[in-house]
Enzyme design. Structure first.
Site, PDB file in Angstrom:
ATOM      1  N   HIS A  69       2.321   0.913   7.038  1.00  0.00           N
ATOM      2  CA  HIS A  69       4.147   0.314   6.989  1.00  0.00           C
ATOM      3  C   HIS A  69       4.685  -1.232   7.705  1.00  0.00           C
ATOM      4  O   HIS A  69       4.757  -1.947   7.393  1.00  0.00           O
ATOM      5  CB  HIS A  69       4.851   1.607   6.942  1.00  0.00           C
ATOM      6  CG  HIS A  69       6.358   0.727   6.505  1.00  0.00           C
ATOM      7  ND1 HIS A  69       6.504   1.765   5.420  1.00  0.00           N
ATOM      8  CD2 HIS A  69       7.253  -0.226   6.820  1.00  0.00           C
ATOM      9  CE1 HIS A  69       7.481   1.241   5.146  1.00  0.00           C
ATOM     10  NE2 HIS A  69       8.465   0.474   6.474  1.00  0.00           N
ATOM     11  N   GLU A  70       4.586  -1.079   8.672  1.00  0.00           N
ATOM     12  CA  GLU A  70       4.341  -2.263  10.016  1.00  0.00           C
ATOM     13  C   GLU A  70       3.885  -3.607   9.154  1.00  0.00           C
ATOM     14  O   GLU A  70       3.815  -4.149   9.274  1.00  0.00           O
ATOM     15  CB  GLU A  70       4.494  -1.440  11.302  1.00  0.00           C
ATOM     16  CG  GLU A  70       5.775  -0.434  11.541  1.00  0.00           C
ATOM     17  CD  GLU A  70       6.964  -0.894  10.848  1.00  0.00           C
ATOM     18  OE1 GLU A  70       7.189  -1.780  10.808  1.00  0.00           O
ATOM     19  OE2 GLU A  70       7.778   0.248  10.482  1.00  0.00           O
ATOM     20  N   HIS A  95       4.865  -5.152   7.030  1.00  0.00           N
ATOM     21  CA  HIS A  95       6.069  -6.152   7.072  1.00  0.00           C
ATOM     22  C   HIS A  95       5.175  -7.116   7.401  1.00  0.00           C
ATOM     23  O   HIS A  95       5.753  -8.443   6.714  1.00  0.00           O
ATOM     24  CB  HIS A  95       6.404  -5.889   8.024  1.00  0.00           C
ATOM     25  CG  HIS A  95       7.610  -4.691   6.664  1.00  0.00           C
ATOM     26  ND1 HIS A  95       8.604  -4.899   5.533  1.00  0.00           N
ATOM     27  CD2 HIS A  95       8.340  -3.390   7.716  1.00  0.00           C
ATOM     28  CE1 HIS A  95       8.708  -3.302   5.825  1.00  0.00           C
ATOM     29  NE2 HIS A  95       8.835  -2.837   7.081  1.00  0.00           N
TER      30      HIS A  95
END
Length: 254
Positions: free
Chosen positions: A133-134, A137
């Site tokens: 998920h990160e 980003h």
């Protein structure tokens, strides 16, 4: 913080000092979500003894390394970032820290660093999802001029992509949450998780957050870079990683 075009930043280099927002007050920190990550800004530094081999930090670092070595999601993202000129280094771009109990990780665009909440991540599968998920980003930070701190559309787009591509909304994860549905369930899961992430890290009304998510949803939901597809399972992610690894061989044989 993100809770989980032109190249904005090279993650292999220290970001220029003037890019850091340096919140001037507790109010500003809360507005940007930094209050959920109390170790940001060296406000709660721990002693060397507390960071010994038997702490959450050591377990967090071991699980992080395992994710980087074995998760097809993470391996694809790390390779894509390296190809884009944003090589990720474990010691520089990841930080295991204690966080508020409501979050598992975050991307700090001010330092180009991923925060892993060592007090909230206890299983390898959870670590794999948070890292993925990160990293999405971080990939968006690498490839585009993302205005994380003042453009809610940019933040919403990256949160939609992260929820869509990280496995957060996979059938297994939704089943474990007792969330069931057939018609467009995946889209609704992505929309809901993106909305909650925005509300967690920004002082914005639910109505405004919903409006922003709706405005960018279709284009961002259909942006599958660098996977080329929605990896609904680890098997899908393995195929996507294989295709990514073999992409140059196809063009070399033309």
């Amino acid at each position: 913080m993100a809770q989980s075009g032109a190249k904005a930043a090279d993650l292999s280099r220290e970001p220029p000092g003037e890019q850091k927002p340096s919140p001037s007050s507790r109010q500003n920190e809360e507005d940007l979500g930094y209050n959920l990550y109390p170790e940001r800004g060296s406000r709660l530094k721990k002693s060397t003894v507390e960071e010994s081999l038997f702490t959450f930090k050591h377990k967090c670092q071991l699980m992080l390394q395992f994710a980087m070595d074995t998760s097809p999601y993470a391996k694809l993202l790390l390779g894509a970032m390296k190809s884009s000129g944003c090589t990720v280094f474990k010691d520089r771009h990841f930080s295991c820290e204690d966080c508020d109990g409501t979050v598992s990780g975050g991307f700090d665009a001010a330092t180009s660093q991923i925060v892993l909440c060592q007090n909230n991540i206890h299983q390898q599968a959870h670590m794999n999802r948070v890292v993925t998920h990160e990293l999405i980003h971080a990939f968006d930070h690498c490839r585009a001029q993302v205005d994380w701190f003042s453009n809610y559309r940019h933040l919403a787009c990256s949160e939609i992509r992260a929820a869509n591509l990280s496995g957060d909304c996979s059938f297994i994860n939704e089943f474990s949450r007792f969330n069931f549905g057939l018609r467009k369930h995946h889209q609704e899961c992505v929309r809901g998780r993106a909305l909650r992430s925005i509300l967690a890290v920004r002082r914005v009304s639910r109505e405004e957050a919903e409006r922003v998510v709706d405005e960018v949803f279709d284009s961002c939901f259909n942006d599958h870079a660098p996977f080329g597809r929605i990896p609904h399972s680890k098997k899908d992610a393995k195929f996507a990683h294989r295709d990514f690894e073999n992409r140059d061989r196809y063009y070399a044989n033309l």
